[in-house]
Design an enzyme around this catalytic site. Sequence first.
Site, PDB file in Angstrom:
ATOM      1  N   ASP A  38       0.855  -1.190   0.000  1.00 24.15           N
ATOM      2  CA  ASP A  38       0.000   0.000   0.000  1.00 24.15           C
ATOM      3  C   ASP A  38       0.896   1.247   0.000  1.00 24.15           C
ATOM      4  O   ASP A  38       1.899   1.303   0.717  1.00 24.15           O
ATOM      5  CB  ASP A  38      -0.914  -0.007   1.229  1.00 24.15           C
ATOM      6  N   ASN A  95     -12.865  -2.830   2.790  1.00 24.50           N
ATOM      7  CA  ASN A  95     -13.760  -1.682   2.876  1.00 24.50           C
ATOM      8  C   ASN A  95     -14.698  -1.751   1.677  1.00 24.50           C
ATOM      9  O   ASN A  95     -14.261  -2.054   0.561  1.00 24.50           O
ATOM     10  CB  ASN A  95     -12.958  -0.381   2.855  1.00 24.50           C
ATOM     11  N   GLY A 101     -15.798   3.099   3.734  1.00 29.48           N
ATOM     12  CA  GLY A 101     -14.425   3.607   3.660  1.00 29.48           C
ATOM     13  C   GLY A 101     -13.675   3.203   2.410  1.00 29.48           C
ATOM     14  O   GLY A 101     -12.456   3.393   2.329  1.00 29.48           O
ATOM     15  N   GLN A 102     -14.384   2.650   1.415  1.00 24.72           N
ATOM     16  CA  GLN A 102     -13.699   2.242   0.178  1.00 24.72           C
ATOM     17  C   GLN A 102     -13.394   3.479  -0.668  1.00 24.72           C
ATOM     18  O   GLN A 102     -14.285   4.302  -0.917  1.00 24.72           O
ATOM     19  CB  GLN A 102     -14.590   1.278  -0.626  1.00 24.72           C
ATOM     20  N   HIS A 108     -10.467  -5.244  -3.023  1.00 22.87           N
ATOM     21  CA  HIS A 108      -9.118  -5.592  -2.573  1.00 22.87           C
ATOM     22  C   HIS A 108      -9.157  -5.949  -1.099  1.00 22.87           C
ATOM     23  O   HIS A 108      -9.930  -5.375  -0.338  1.00 22.87           O
ATOM     24  CB  HIS A 108      -8.139  -4.431  -2.807  1.00 22.87           C
ATOM     25  N   HIS A 110      -7.133  -5.704   2.288  1.00 20.13           N
ATOM     26  CA  HIS A 110      -6.002  -5.126   3.017  1.00 20.13           C
ATOM     27  C   HIS A 110      -5.480  -6.223   3.941  1.00 20.13           C
ATOM     28  O   HIS A 110      -6.234  -6.777   4.747  1.00 20.13           O
ATOM     29  CB  HIS A 110      -6.443  -3.955   3.892  1.00 20.13           C
TER      30      HIS A 110
HETATM   31  P1  5GP Z   1      -9.725   1.493   0.240  1.00 22.81           P
HETATM   32  O1  5GP Z   1      -9.717   2.863   0.832  1.00 22.81           O
HETATM   33  O2  5GP Z   1     -10.450   1.481  -1.097  1.00 22.81           O
HETATM   34  O3  5GP Z   1     -10.178   0.404   1.145  1.00 22.81           O
HETATM   35  O4  5GP Z   1      -8.217   1.146  -0.040  1.00 22.81           O
HETATM   36  C1  5GP Z   1      -7.492   1.710  -1.087  1.00 22.81           C
HETATM   37  C2  5GP Z   1      -6.049   1.623  -0.686  1.00 22.81           C
HETATM   38  O5  5GP Z   1      -5.264   1.802  -1.850  1.00 22.81           O
HETATM   39  C3  5GP Z   1      -5.622   2.698   0.318  1.00 22.81           C
HETATM   40  O6  5GP Z   1      -5.072   2.070   1.461  1.00 22.81           O
HETATM   41  C4  5GP Z   1      -4.595   3.522  -0.447  1.00 22.81           C
HETATM   42  O7  5GP Z   1      -3.519   3.947   0.369  1.00 22.81           O
HETATM   43  C5  5GP Z   1      -4.136   2.564  -1.527  1.00 22.81           C
HETATM   44  N1  5GP Z   1      -3.747   3.196  -2.757  1.00 22.81           N
HETATM   45  C6  5GP Z   1      -4.411   4.177  -3.422  1.00 22.81           C
HETATM   46  N2  5GP Z   1      -3.764   4.499  -4.557  1.00 22.81           N
HETATM   47  C7  5GP Z   1      -2.674   3.693  -4.606  1.00 22.81           C
HETATM   48  C8  5GP Z   1      -1.593   3.570  -5.554  1.00 22.81           C
HETATM   49  O8  5GP Z   1      -1.529   4.251  -6.580  1.00 22.81           O
HETATM   50  N3  5GP Z   1      -0.643   2.642  -5.268  1.00 22.81           N
HETATM   51  C9  5GP Z   1      -0.697   1.862  -4.148  1.00 22.81           C
HETATM   52  N4  5GP Z   1       0.289   0.973  -3.974  1.00 22.81           N
HETATM   53  N5  5GP Z   1      -1.695   1.957  -3.242  1.00 22.81           N
HETATM   54  C10 5GP Z   1      -2.655   2.867  -3.471  1.00 22.81           C
END
Ligand code: 5GP
Length: 122
Positions: A38, A95, A101-102, A108, A110
Amino acid sequence: MTPNEMDDARDCIFCRIAAKKLPAKFIFEDDLFFAIEDSAPQAPVHILVIPKKHIPEIRYISSDDSGLMERWFRTAMTIAKGRGLEEAGYRTVINNGSGGGQTVSHIHIHLLSGRKFHWPPG
Ligand code: 5GP
Ligand code: ZN
């Protein structure tokens, strides 16, 4: 995919990373999944385990995806095991939707470890 879903996939950060059009630190890849560090880690270990198929949210998972789902969790578990996390434990989080919180509309897991986690989550 429908034409709309293909448009979404073209704009999707994770589809672009899977296609190597955006950089990321890959720690695993096979025909169906990839895992990256991440970019804003919330724990000493913060890995995203991502199906290559563009599925925006949990509600778009179909019965055709049942094998994919089983392999998805098995992939996360194998990565956790490979990192030596089984003994200490780890947290897996999905999420879902803006209220959940997505922030990236491509499902994906985490995979988080290396610190104490609290319940209820923040
Ligand atoms: P969500 O908020 O959808 O559950 O998780 C998205 C995750 O993707 C977040 O933890 C964020 O830090 C990560 N993320 C967003 N953009 C990028 C990116 O361009 N590269 C990487 N490696 N992680 C990303
Ligand atoms: Zn995508």
